[in-house]
Scaffold this active site. Structure first.
Site, PDB file in Angstrom:
ATOM      1  N   GLU A   1      32.980  35.274  79.743  1.00 18.85           N
ATOM      2  CA  GLU A   1      31.608  34.628  80.152  1.00 18.85           C
ATOM      3  C   GLU A   1      31.373  34.841  81.473  1.00 18.85           C
ATOM      4  O   GLU A   1      31.070  33.920  82.327  1.00 18.85           O
ATOM      5  CB  GLU A   1      31.321  33.353  79.587  1.00 18.85           C
ATOM      6  CG  GLU A   1      31.838  33.096  77.992  1.00 18.85           C
ATOM      7  CD  GLU A   1      31.412  31.797  77.277  1.00 18.85           C
ATOM      8  OE1 GLU A   1      31.864  30.621  78.409  1.00 18.85           O
ATOM      9  OE2 GLU A   1      30.843  31.583  76.247  1.00 18.85           O
TER      10      GLU A   1
ATOM     11  N   ASP B   1      33.217  29.478  68.350  1.00 23.98           N
ATOM     12  CA  ASP B   1      32.974  28.465  69.585  1.00 23.98           C
ATOM     13  C   ASP B   1      32.477  27.044  68.936  1.00 23.98           C
ATOM     14  O   ASP B   1      31.233  26.478  69.200  1.00 23.98           O
ATOM     15  CB  ASP B   1      31.710  29.077  70.261  1.00 23.98           C
ATOM     16  CG  ASP B   1      31.944  28.122  71.667  1.00 23.98           C
ATOM     17  OD1 ASP B   1      32.750  27.606  72.015  1.00 23.98           O
ATOM     18  OD2 ASP B   1      30.878  28.368  72.551  1.00 23.98           O
TER      19      ASP B   1
ATOM     20  N   GLU C   1      29.666  19.308  71.921  1.00 26.20           N
ATOM     21  CA  GLU C   1      28.817  20.236  72.528  1.00 26.20           C
ATOM     22  C   GLU C   1      27.784  20.771  71.280  1.00 26.20           C
ATOM     23  O   GLU C   1      26.618  20.788  71.666  1.00 26.20           O
ATOM     24  CB  GLU C   1      29.455  21.528  72.972  1.00 26.20           C
ATOM     25  CG  GLU C   1      28.598  22.457  73.566  1.00 26.20           C
ATOM     26  CD  GLU C   1      29.386  23.604  74.036  1.00 26.20           C
ATOM     27  OE1 GLU C   1      30.631  23.682  74.072  1.00 26.20           O
ATOM     28  OE2 GLU C   1      28.732  25.024  74.165  1.00 26.20           O
TER      29      GLU C   1
END
Ligand code: GCU
Length: 835
Positions: free
Chosen positions: A297, A375, A403
């Site tokens: 990332e 993820d 998240e």
């Protein structure tokens, strides 16, 4: 004259903020009786900074608070006493124990009675034993016990994703307790309290900064700050670790040499890291180690110089080795992909990158692997990388910070999800090989391994932003200690410690917790399609189409007729084949793939029949309706506990549960509308798109309001909302009601944007009935949105309003800042109706 606060006069219970988490040490209720507890605490061989000293203090504090009994702490022997210390110190002072006690690193021996003995394999083990004993007392357990307990794995860490400016990536509980303005904060009181919570569930290290790291952490000034953090946490046996920015040597860190390269094999880079490491250990002699996110990332890494990830990891391993530190090297490495390539698959990345490197990592490197290959999704299969590294230490990475899972504004008790991974049998070499046995080092006979969880507590008094989310933090520690522990029992235990011993209270809250993950999965993304949230923006509300047509590889491959990722070897990305053969065979075949992972492994028509007999699309509709329906019950279940919980925590949680009830409907409708629209297949029960009790705002008489086309379309009922004509002038919507007269719960769906707090007033026949503001950004910690979308969409409900047929109903909206008092629809619900 000084006025006494009201609670002092009337003896009301003090409001609780949640700051003590599960370590409240509430006084036992009068219904509980207990045998006599020793009044002497003997603390063996200790200095003030030692966890053994802390254990003595904690025992004194806890016994005073739970039982109202003072204890005297000394080093002298007493017949009737609580003795706490290391096993070695005990043997030196008292001679051998009668029992033979075997303890692994950090383990403890606990034997209770008129003489209670709490002995650690090391100093922090003694503290863990003391916390365990206090937990027993706080839960009213006074039976005599004698047992040894040792952790399943040596690494039991938490990761904080704190930035040096004080913000926290994916943090939903306020600002950093560690950093502000580029450096370590002065007042470390909260850090000490955090260490206490961590130690009480056996966590032995915390990485204090974000994996997306900043090189400035390595300036001499900040190294000293780390030293202060370490000094604060040391009495709790919690070591400090840090996340590194791979390109630090060439980042111009103040006070350090600046190189022109960060090539891990360049001698100047090797020297740079060993110097910096040396400086850190000078200030923090017991630093736990480094966490590294490289070539992921946008983060730089060894691949930039054509070096392998192992060469990158070993650079740090060698710098740490003389000091006894370890490198947690993240397996979260992947590239952007092209969706038009049917074989492209981000889920393959970790195995592709790391399997060829097996055996090349130094012994003090641990590869830290997210539980699933993508993820932190609501449902993923266990990462196949666990089964592909025979000669490498591994740790699992979990996420307490929710998240993709409601960001602490939705109740989601995560341990049952973690359990599906930890208890998964990989069948390596056709043998039983549970994931938790692999990471503990047992399966492959590895010296190191264990657990890391992204926790992200913040300055909020509740730590995580929500009282009930603390159960995830607590349970993480318990499972890292013993992954075989029952997740329901853990929750019951947490509830007793956090709210009280009343069985109704314990059963109700635990019941809500157990229903919460299945409910969230049902309304956010089921059959293994992943959390259908907005992956391009805040990862909070619904936005299914954001998954596809981009390079991130969280694809659903949904088109008009079909959906799902074909990850088979025969026709797809080959991912199923990265598992050992027995598991691969199960996932390769539709008929043996469990329904809850069907769309993870297979690309099928919406009309594909599941094992339940339903089609995929009907399952989608039904699951979203049933999940949202369950979420409606949480606030009601919670309300039955009004008299049993202090007002502050009761109200704060109630507010979240009501929000969740409304937002689960936003989820339900968005996902159902979206797939109804894409597939063109009707809901057999005719619920989707059919809302008899709603009035669309755009169909009302608008004054100073205009219609607005919402994007994504499915996050507005009937695709449209209304907003005020400008950002200053008050507007109104009104209509005549044609519902039968009765008592209704009136729900208003509106959008609560960040950057303004519009004011709303509800009127019936021109008489004010209710007012509210779009101000949730002040008290709900989830990432806010500046658009009308699935993140900002919410429902507020006013209960028990008398309505007559023919009444004129209206809402007056006053914009504020960028928020144009946006309204979607009103809904009139008679008892038992949900629309
Ligand atoms: C997710 C998350 C990022 C984080 C990354 C990671 O993608 O959204 O905020 O940096 O995981 O784990 O490194």
């Amino acid at each position: 004259m000084q006025l006494l606060p009201l609670f002092a006069v009337f003896g009301l219970a003090l409001a609780e903020t949640g700051i003590n988490g599960w370590l409240r040490y509430a006084a036992l209720p009068s219904s509980v009786s207990w045998p006599s507890i020793p009044k002497h605490i003997v603390v063996l061989n200790t200095t003030k900074t030692s966890p053994v000293y802390t254990a003595g203090q904690e025992l004194q504090r806890g016994i005073q608070s739970i039982l109202g009994q003072g204890c005297h702490i000394s080093n002298d022997k007493h017949e009737e006493s609580i003795v706490v210390g290391t096993l070695d110190a005990y043997v030196a002072a008292y001679g051998k124990l009668n029992e033979s006690v075997e303890l692994k690193g950090d383990g403890y021996w606990l034997s209770t009675g008129s003489k209670t003995v709490i002995l650690g394999q090391n100093e922090r083990g003694a503290l863990y034993g003391a916390f365990e004993y206090l937990s027993m007392l706080a839960q009213g357990h006074f039976s005599t016990v004698s047992y040894a307990s040792s952790p399943d794995a040596p690494i039991r860490w938490v990761n904080q994703w704190d930035n040096l400016d004080g913000s926290i990536e994916r943090g939903f509980g306020g600002a950093s307790i560690f950093f502000a303005n580029g450096t370590v904060v002065n007042d470390l009181t909260r850090v000490s309290e955090y260490a206490r919570l961590l130690a009480s569930v056996g966590i032995n290290a915390v990485v204090v900064n974000n994996v997306n790291a900043n090189a400035t952490l390595l300036s001499p000034h900040n190294i000293d700050g780390l030293g202060r953090i370490a000094d604060t946490m040391r009495p709790y046996g919690v070591q400090v670790g840090i996340a590194l920015y791979f390109a630090s040597p060439s980042s111009g860190v103040q006070g350090q040499a600046n190189l022109t390269t960060f090539d891990p094999l360049d001698p100047s880079v090797v020297t740079w890291w060993s110097n910096v490491t040396e400086q850190i250990y000078e200030r923090v002699p017991d630093m736990a180690g480094y966490l590294v996110k490289a070539n992921s990332e946008g983060q730089p890494g060894p691949l930039t110089y054509n070096r392998t990830l192992a060469e990158g990891a070993n650079l740090f391993a060698k710098a740490l080795q003389p000091h006894g530190g370890i490198v947690m090297f993240r397996a979260f490495v992947y590239n952007q992909l092209n969706e038009s390539d049917w074989k492209a698959d981000r889920a393959n990345a970790a195995v592709d990158f790391f399997k060829p490197l097996d055996g090349q990592f130094d012994d003090n490197v641990v590869v830290q692997i997210k539980y699933g290959p993508i993820d932190f999704q609501v449902r993923e299969p266990a990462s196949p990388l666990f089964a592909n590294l025979y000669h490498t230490n591994t740790a699992i990475e979990l996420q307490v910070s929710q998240e993709y899972l409601g960001q602490q504004t939705h109740l989601v008790y995560l341990p049952p999800l973690w359990d599906t991974i930890l208890g998964f049998d990989m069948r390596v070499d056709n043998q039983t090989s549970l994931v938790h046995d692999i990471i503990s080092g047992r399966t492959f006979d590895r010296p190191l391994g264990g657990y890391a969880a992204v926790v992200n507590v913040g300055t909020n008094q509740t730590w995580l932003g929500s009282h009930l989310s603390m159960a995830n933090f607590y349970a993480y520690g318990r499972l890292a200690w013993n992954p075989a522990e029952d997740t329901t029992k853990i929750h019951e235990e947490w509830t007793r410690l956090t709210f009280g011993l009343d069985p109704q209270l314990v059963n109700t809250i635990t019941n809500m917790a157990l229903e919460s993950w299945p409910a969230y999965e049902n309304y956010s993304g089921n059959l293994g399609v992943q959390t259908l949230t907005d992956i391009l923006y805040t990862h909070f509300g619904p936005n299914p189409q954001s998954q596809d047509n981009n390079g991130w590889g969280q694809w659903t491959r949904a088109d008009h007729n079909t959906i799902g990722m074909d990850r088979t070897v025969s026709n797809g990305t080959g991912y199923a084949g990265t598992y050992p053969p027995e598991v691969a065979a199960i996932y390769e075949n539709i008929s043996t793939t469990p329904d809850n992972l069907l769309l993870w492994f297979h690309h099928v028509p919406y009309t594909q029949q599941l094992k339940s007999g339903k089609t995929v699309i009907q399952h989608f509709y039904d699951a979203h309706y049933s999940g949202a329906e369950t979420a409606q019950t949480f606030a009601t279940q919670w309300q039955t506990l009004a008299s049993k919980i202090d007002t502050q925590r009761f109200n704060e949680q109630l507010c979240r549960l009501k929000y969740q009830a409304g937002h689960s409907l936003v989820w339900r409708d968005a996902i159902c509308n979206f797939y109804h629209n894409v597939s063109g297949i009707a809901d057999e029960l005719n619920r989707v798109g059919n809302h008899p009790w709603r009035i669309e705002a755009e169909s009302m008489t608008l004054k100073g309001y205009k219609q607005y086309t919402v994007s994504p379309f499915e996050t507005a009922s009937n695709y449209h909302a209304v907003v005020t004509s400008d950002n200053i002038t008050t507007g109104s919507v009104s209509t005549t009601l044609h519902f039968p007269s009765g008592i209704y719960d009136i729900g208003v769906n509106f959008y609560d944007l960040y950057g303004g707090e519009s004011h709303f007033e509800m009127l019936i026949n021109n008489k004010g009935v209710a007012t509210w503001r779009g101000d949730s950004e002040d008290y709900l910690g989830h990432t806010p949105s500046i658009y009308l979308d699935g993140h900002s969409a919410r429902r507020i409900t006013f209960e028990g309003v008398a309505v007559k047929e023919g009444d004129v109903f209206g809402i007056v909206g006053t914009p504020d800042g960028i928020e144009p008092a946006p309204l979607d629809y009103m809904v009139f619900l008679l008892k038992g109706v949900l629309d």
